[in-house]
Design a protein around this motif. Structure first.
Motif, PDB file in Angstrom:
ATOM      1  N   ASP A   1       0.856  -1.182   0.000  1.00 59.02           N
ATOM      2  CA  ASP A   1       0.000   0.000   0.000  1.00 59.02           C
ATOM      3  C   ASP A   1       0.890   1.228   0.000  1.00 59.02           C
ATOM      4  O   ASP A   1       1.900   1.279   0.710  1.00 59.02           O
ATOM      5  CB  ASP A   1      -0.911   0.021   1.236  1.00 59.02           C
ATOM      6  N   VAL A   2       0.520   2.210  -0.809  1.00 62.69           N
ATOM      7  CA  VAL A   2       1.263   3.462  -0.916  1.00 62.69           C
ATOM      8  C   VAL A   2       0.398   4.581  -0.362  1.00 62.69           C
ATOM      9  O   VAL A   2      -0.762   4.736  -0.755  1.00 62.69           O
ATOM     10  CB  VAL A   2       1.638   3.764  -2.380  1.00 62.69           C
ATOM     11  N   ILE A   3       0.956   5.352   0.563  1.00 64.96           N
ATOM     12  CA  ILE A   3       0.245   6.502   1.135  1.00 64.96           C
ATOM     13  C   ILE A   3       0.966   7.773   0.728  1.00 64.96           C
ATOM     14  O   ILE A   3       2.174   7.913   0.932  1.00 64.96           O
ATOM     15  CB  ILE A   3       0.173   6.409   2.676  1.00 64.96           C
ATOM     16  N   GLY A   4       0.209   8.694   0.151  1.00 65.30           N
ATOM     17  CA  GLY A   4       0.740  10.006  -0.192  1.00 65.30           C
ATOM     18  C   GLY A   4       0.060  11.073   0.640  1.00 65.30           C
ATOM     19  O   GLY A   4      -0.913  10.822   1.342  1.00 65.30           O
ATOM     20  N   ALA A   5       0.575  12.280   0.548  1.00 60.18           N
ATOM     21  CA  ALA A   5       0.002  13.424   1.261  1.00 60.18           C
ATOM     22  C   ALA A   5      -0.375  14.485   0.243  1.00 60.18           C
ATOM     23  O   ALA A   5       0.380  14.756  -0.704  1.00 60.18           O
ATOM     24  CB  ALA A   5       0.992  13.993   2.279  1.00 60.18           C
ATOM     25  N   SER A   6      -1.540  15.098   0.437  1.00 56.66           N
ATOM     26  CA  SER A   6      -2.066  16.027  -0.568  1.00 56.66           C
ATOM     27  C   SER A   6      -1.167  17.234  -0.791  1.00 56.66           C
ATOM     28  O   SER A   6      -1.133  17.777  -1.892  1.00 56.66           O
ATOM     29  CB  SER A   6      -3.466  16.501  -0.147  1.00 56.66           C
TER      30      SER A   6
END
Length: 264
Positions: A205-210
């Motif tokens: 899973d890849v989590i990015g930040a806006s």
């Protein structure tokens, strides 16, 4: 706090909770404390928040300045302390996780990478080289001023920049671990992780930040497009330092993803 001797280093880590094992890997100029507010949401797991080589209270050993060495450190920790586990890697920690997942797949059951890039561009490499030069020249004031500026650019909410910078400066210590890890990141300029991503067979899973200007959406897309079993998620209202901007949203998302995937 606990320690374990692995090859040429003594690793400092904090263990808390009960349940399936989850290993947390921090970013550059961070240590296990960066996970405090986030780990509060992971009560259903046994959480190991690790200080990477030369960061926090982990000794630097003989740093090779390579991602392979940092990946081997992770594999050694998993083998000695947890057995197969889920791994959550933030920024630098994410690149270590990706490398380890391609090299030691049986030790990682589920990988979550946060604000992570699989390749380093010229501007980023120059940034790392500049910080390395400051530390090697013992320019403590210059490094501290640069770290404060870097920290401010990684936060988009109203936060105490000086307090966050002070904690990060303490995590850097004498700078041996920062230099070693920064050199490893520079190495991704000439040897990107991209060719290895297709070899990863575990769920990712890849989590990015806006609001992340250091690791924009395209960096996440490269990973998602290259790993077979991979999903993207985004934390709103956060810059690169998600644990400062949105620790609750970030922590709840991690708990959700870890619960969904578990260990195979």
């Amino acid at each position: 706090m606990s320690t374990v001797e692995l090859d040429d280093i003594v690793v400092n880590y904090r263990r808390q909770g009960s349940g399936p094992p989850v290993v947390l890997l921090h970013g550059l100029a961070e240590d296990h404390r960066s996970w405090d507010a986030v780990a509060a949401h992971l009560g259903e797991f046994t959480v190991y928040a690790v200080d990477l080589r030369g960061h926090g209270r982990t000794t630097p050993g003989q740093g090779a300045g390579t991602l392979s060495q940092l990946s081997d450190d992770l594999a050694a920790f998993l083998s000695a302390e947890t057995g197969p586990a889920a791994v959550v890697g933030y920024s630098l920690g994410g690149t270590i996780g990706l490398k380890a997942a391609s090299a030691s797949p049986t030790l990682i059951g589920h990988l979550i990478v946060v604000a992570t890039s699989s390749v380093v561009g010229g501007a980023a490499a120059d940034f790392f080289e500049g910080r390395i030069a400051q530390l090697e020249a013992h320019d403590a004031d210059g490094f501290a001023a640069g770290l404060r500026d870097d920290t401010a650019r990684q936060i988009v909410t109203e936060a105490d920049i000086d307090a966050v910078t002070s904690r990060r400066r303490d995590a850097v210590g004498y700078g041996h671990g920062y230099i070693n890890a920064a050199r490893a990141m520079v190495g991704i300029r000439s040897e990107p992780l991209n060719p290895l991503l297709a070899q990863i067979e575990i769920p990712v899973d890849v989590i990015g930040a806006s609001g992340d200007v250091f690791c924009p959406r395209r960096a996440s897309d490269i990973i998602v497009e290259s790993v077979d079993d991979c999903r993207y998620h985004e934390v709103a209202g956060a810059g690169h330092l998600l644990s400062v901007d949105q620790p609750d949203s970030y922590g709840k998302l991690l708990a959700q993803l870890l619960g969904e995937r578990g260990l195979p």
